[in-house]
Design an enzyme around this catalytic site. Structure first.
Site, mmCIF file in Angstrom:
data_model
loop_
_atom_site.group_PDB
_atom_site.id
_atom_site.type_symbol
_atom_site.label_atom_id
_atom_site.label_comp_id
_atom_site.label_asym_id
_atom_site.label_seq_id
_atom_site.Cartn_x
_atom_site.Cartn_y
_atom_site.Cartn_z
ATOM 1 N N GLY A 1 44.565 41.842 30.461
ATOM 2 C CA GLY A 1 43.336 42.574 30.937
ATOM 3 C C GLY A 1 42.458 41.602 32.132
ATOM 4 N N LYS B 1 36.632 39.465 42.599
ATOM 5 C CA LYS B 1 36.346 40.826 41.955
ATOM 6 C C LYS B 1 36.738 40.657 40.342
ATOM 7 C CE LYS B 1 37.120 44.800 43.967
ATOM 8 N NZ LYS B 1 37.484 45.888 44.282
ATOM 9 N N LYS C 1 41.454 26.860 37.661
ATOM 10 C CA LYS C 1 41.276 26.326 36.190
ATOM 11 C C LYS C 1 41.365 27.188 35.085
ATOM 12 C CE LYS C 1 37.513 23.199 37.058
ATOM 13 N NZ LYS C 1 36.881 21.983 36.690
ATOM 14 N N GLY C 2 41.152 28.436 35.389
ATOM 15 C CA GLY C 2 41.422 29.385 34.076
ATOM 16 C C GLY C 2 39.969 29.886 34.019
ATOM 17 N N VAL C 3 39.694 31.323 33.756
ATOM 18 C CA VAL C 3 38.360 31.871 33.748
ATOM 19 C C VAL C 3 38.317 32.513 32.336
ATOM 20 C CG1 VAL C 3 36.916 33.626 34.640
ATOM 21 C CG2 VAL C 3 38.601 32.560 36.070
ATOM 22 N N GLY C 4 39.378 32.936 31.788
ATOM 23 C CA GLY C 4 39.117 34.002 30.365
ATOM 24 C C GLY C 4 38.229 33.203 29.221
ATOM 25 N N GLU C 5 38.461 31.987 29.086
ATOM 26 C CA GLU C 5 37.664 31.680 28.087
ATOM 27 C C GLU C 5 36.247 31.287 28.252
ATOM 28 O OE1 GLU C 5 39.725 31.763 25.048
ATOM 29 O OE2 GLU C 5 41.531 32.007 26.186
HETATM 30 MO MO1 MOS Z 1 43.100 33.797 24.035
HETATM 31 S S1 MOS Z 1 41.805 33.445 22.231
HETATM 32 O O1 MOS Z 1 43.989 32.315 23.861
HETATM 33 O O2 MOS Z 1 43.827 34.872 23.673
#
Ligand code: MOS
Length: 709
Positions: free
Chosen positions: A463, A602, A670-674
């Site tokens: 996603g 975006k 650096k990464g956004v998801g967490e």
């Molecule tokens: Mo994320 S909790 O590392 O899928």
């Protein structure tokens, strides 16, 4: 060619998704496909004494009924090195291998039938008898017991002694509920055997590990298994591990000689794919007269299953985030009769940051300091745990940018002093943090004679927009427009990629794609006429080639020894609390983030406002209702397990501070998801305190906590 990385390209997979052309695990159209349905245990602990499947076997359309009595024993070979997503202690659930029941909802029988309806009807006709044993169902009772030695302790300096001497001290306990993974796409597997070879169409965040796990379960050569998983309808950590239903699908297909589809029901998901564990915490902060931390004690207690010891990084932020010479942390878990918890977006860190950041708010109130000022006074110029300098740290800029945009200066510090009509208005804030990591990754890039490029890597996109961001990186490196680049992911036949989790994908696979693109350009440069042909399609044709392909890889290096890397953020929230009904509404939220280079503003914004919604769920709604008498989930459906809907969400805004972290990796991301979910729940809780003067330390914050005298 203008820059493509850093521009708001719309999702390249968007049209396929909204027109239904994107194929999810359960949707592959396999000739002769049959269906499996599960029977799950009705008790939380004990053993099966009898299974009466007579009525099920004679249901029309039923092909097979599998139970521990007739299922073949599976090798379940141990991994020489456990994948990082598995608990370090214990054994995965061995499914249909014996009569023991370890939690309510454990699969105890499986029906395979020509249709889904027949399979489910037959499953409902199976009668299971049990001999029940005492079970551990009561989290609070267990959590309050003295530690029994399962867990870890860490110490820096002398926290206890420093607390004695502290000018200001706060000491509180915090709790949050068990939160259930509930992605819209249910977990599903289609298993197809061809002789000794197995193909799995599966919902997974890591095709390579899915293959390896199933190879070990069945004692197979991993080269005989292919896992295909091009699209994921949300996962958030629930599809990191290979859960028992994947084994069950493969087993059903092998035993019946038919391709089998097993899709978990919404109710089954509540006990099959992990959850954020219920957690109890205590934080004690000591500070000098200026609010500078002199001591920090953080204790966390969490839950795991009877068969695996799942632990989280709950207390880690307390050891690294703020400047403090004396820190003591203790973490422990105890075994309950539940299925093993698992990472859920911002795992562990979001729990720990909730307790730490509410404690910091309590300290600010105690010290008479503005909450932002308190955090600035305790800013850590280097990682307090490792002692290493940050590869980049834009946290101060995050505070300043979000505070300015929010209008924090207008806050009246007095709790309960701000009103909008009859509603109480609260402003709250919190720090967000999540460590940045990367892992070895590889990709291939092919240039085609028709002027297009094909990119392949065994990565996933649950996603965040990985399809799009990787396409942008390839397009920019190749000097092509985005629509000339075609990316394929999610197949073990593709170049190896790491787990799609922990916010590592862009920093890992992004650099691999760039390396592969550069490698193919290098090859192109060696072709006959390379100096004169400006168009690579023409150059390939001139050399009699349809396509030219190269692989590339990237991996972490020395920087892991010399620097500590982390994403940072600051979250500011305005809530409105109804004094009569105790209802809390988030009027607006502004988050400012240091995520290094933003590859697509975006998508990064979309990630962050999505994380805010998840955080609002954690703060105000999400709770597995647990029946302590039977060890069962009571609200195992989407009607009673509350998540925010559009009407619950006010204005959300995500801002990004400038910067690229090229010490961390060449791309600088650096990464956004967490980080998107970190800091949200404590900012909401702190805003509720500011609105009402009521300090609620238990999530979700329910109306009853605010109307009870
Ligand atoms: Mo994320 S909790 O590392 O899928």
């Amino acid at each position: 060619m203008s820059a493509i990385v850093g521009t708001p390209v719309s999702r390249v997979d968007g049209p396929a998704k909204v027109t239904g052309r994107a194929t999810y695990a359960a949707e592959f159209d396999i000739p002769g496909l049959v269906h499996a349905a599960l029977v799950t245990s009705a008790i939380a602990s004990g053993r099966i004494t009898a299974i009466d499947a007579g009525a099920a076997r004679v249901e029309p359309g039923v092909i097979a009924v599998l139970t521990h009595e007739n299922a073949p024993r599976l090798p379940y070979e141990k991994a020489r090195r456990r994948p990082p997503i598995d608990p370090k202690v214990g054994e995965r659930l061995h499914v249909l291998q014996g009569p023991d029941v370890l939690f309510s909802g454990q699969p105890v029988a499986m029906v395979v039938a020509e249709t889904l309806e027949a399979a489910r009807r037959a499953a409902a006709a199976i009668r299971v008898s049990y001999e029940e044993a005492p079970s551990v169902n009561h989290f609070e009772a267990e959590a309050s017991r003295e530690p029994e030695g399962k867990g870890s302790e860490d110490k820096r300096g002398e926290a206890e002694a420093a607390l004695e001497k502290a000018a200001i001290r706060v000491d509180s306990t915090y709790e949050h509920a068990r939160e259930q993974h509930n992605a819209i796409e249910p977990h599903a597997t289609i298993a197809v055997w061809d002789g000794g070879r197995l193909t799995l169409y599966d919902k997974t965040q890591w095709v390579g590990n899915d293959r390896d796990e199933i190879a070990r379960v069945f004692g197979m050569d991993k080269g005989d298994i292919r896992v295909i998983s091009p699209y994921i309808g949300g996962a958030f950590g629930s599809a990191l591990r290979t859960w028992p239903h994947v084994t069950l699908a493969a087993l059903a297909a092998r035993e019946t000689g038919r391709p089998v589809r097993l899709e978990l029901t919404r109710r089954e998901l509540f006990t099959s794919v992990g959850a954020r564990p219920q957690t109890w915490q205590r934080v004690i902060l000591g500070a000098d007269g200026e609010g500078r931390l002199t001591a920090l004690v953080h204790e966390a207690v969490s839950q795991t299953s009877q068969y695996e010891e799942y632990t989280e990084a709950t207390v880690d932020p307390s050891r690294s985030l703020y400047a403090c010479p004396n820190v003591a942390t203790r973490y422990r878990v105890f075994d309950m009769n539940i299925n093993t918890p698992c990472p859920m977006r911002t795992p562990g860190v979001v729990s720990g940051v909730f307790a730490l950041e509410v404690a910091m708010d309590e300290l600010a109130a105690e010290a008479g300091l503005d909450p932002v000022e308190l955090r600035l006074r305790n800013f850590a110029g280097k990682d307090q745990e490792s002692g290493l300098p940050w590869s980049s740290n834009g946290l101060k800029a995050c505070y300043a940018m979000a505070a300015e945009r929010f209008g924090w200066a207008a806050r009246n510090p007095e709790p309960g002093a701000m009103r909008a009509g009859r509603l109480h208005v609260g402003y709250g804030m919190a720090t967000a943090v999540y460590p940045a990591h990367r892992a070895p990754a590889s990709a291939s890039v092919a240039l085609n004679a028709n002027g297009t490029a094909s990119v392949r890597t065994a990565a996933s996109d649950m996603g965040p927009g990985t399809y799009t961001s990787l396409t942008q990186i390839a397009a920019e490196t190749l000097g092509l427009p985005v629509d000339k680049v075609h990316l394929e992911i999610g197949d073990t036949d593709m170049p190896v990629a790491p787990v799609h989790g922990g916010s590592i994908t862009l920093a890992s696979v992004g650099n691999a794609v760039a390396a592969a693109a550069r490698a193919v350009l290098d090859r192109l440069g060696t072709l006959d006429g390379a100096g004169t042909e400006s168009d690579f399609g023409a150059l390939l044709t001139r050399n009699g080639l349809d396509r030219l392909e190269a692989e590339g890889g990237a991996k972490p290096g020395e920087e892991t020894q010399t620097h500590s890397s982390s994403a940072f953020g600051a979250v500011f929230v305005e809530v409105r609390v109804d004094p009569d009904f105790g209802t809390v509404r988030v009027k607006r939220m502004i988050g400012s983030y240091d995520v290094g280079r933003v590859v697509n503003p975006k998508l990064a914004r979309s990630q962050c406002i999505g994380g805010m919604v998840g955080g609002i769920g954690m703060a105000l709604m999400e709770r597995v209702e647990w029946d302590e008498r039977y060890g069962r989930v009571m609200n195992a459906n989407l009607a009673e397990y509350l998540v925010p809907v559009s009407a619950d969400i006010g204005e959300l805004e995500a801002l990004f501070v400038e910067g690229e972290d090229t010490i961390f990796n060449p791309l600088g991301a650096k990464g956004v998801g967490e980080i998107a979910l970190a800091g949200v729940a404590p900012a909401v809780a702190n805003a509720v305190f500011h609105a009402t003067g009521r300090r609620v330390r238990s999530l979700p914050i329910l109306p009853e906590a605010l109307i009870q005298a």
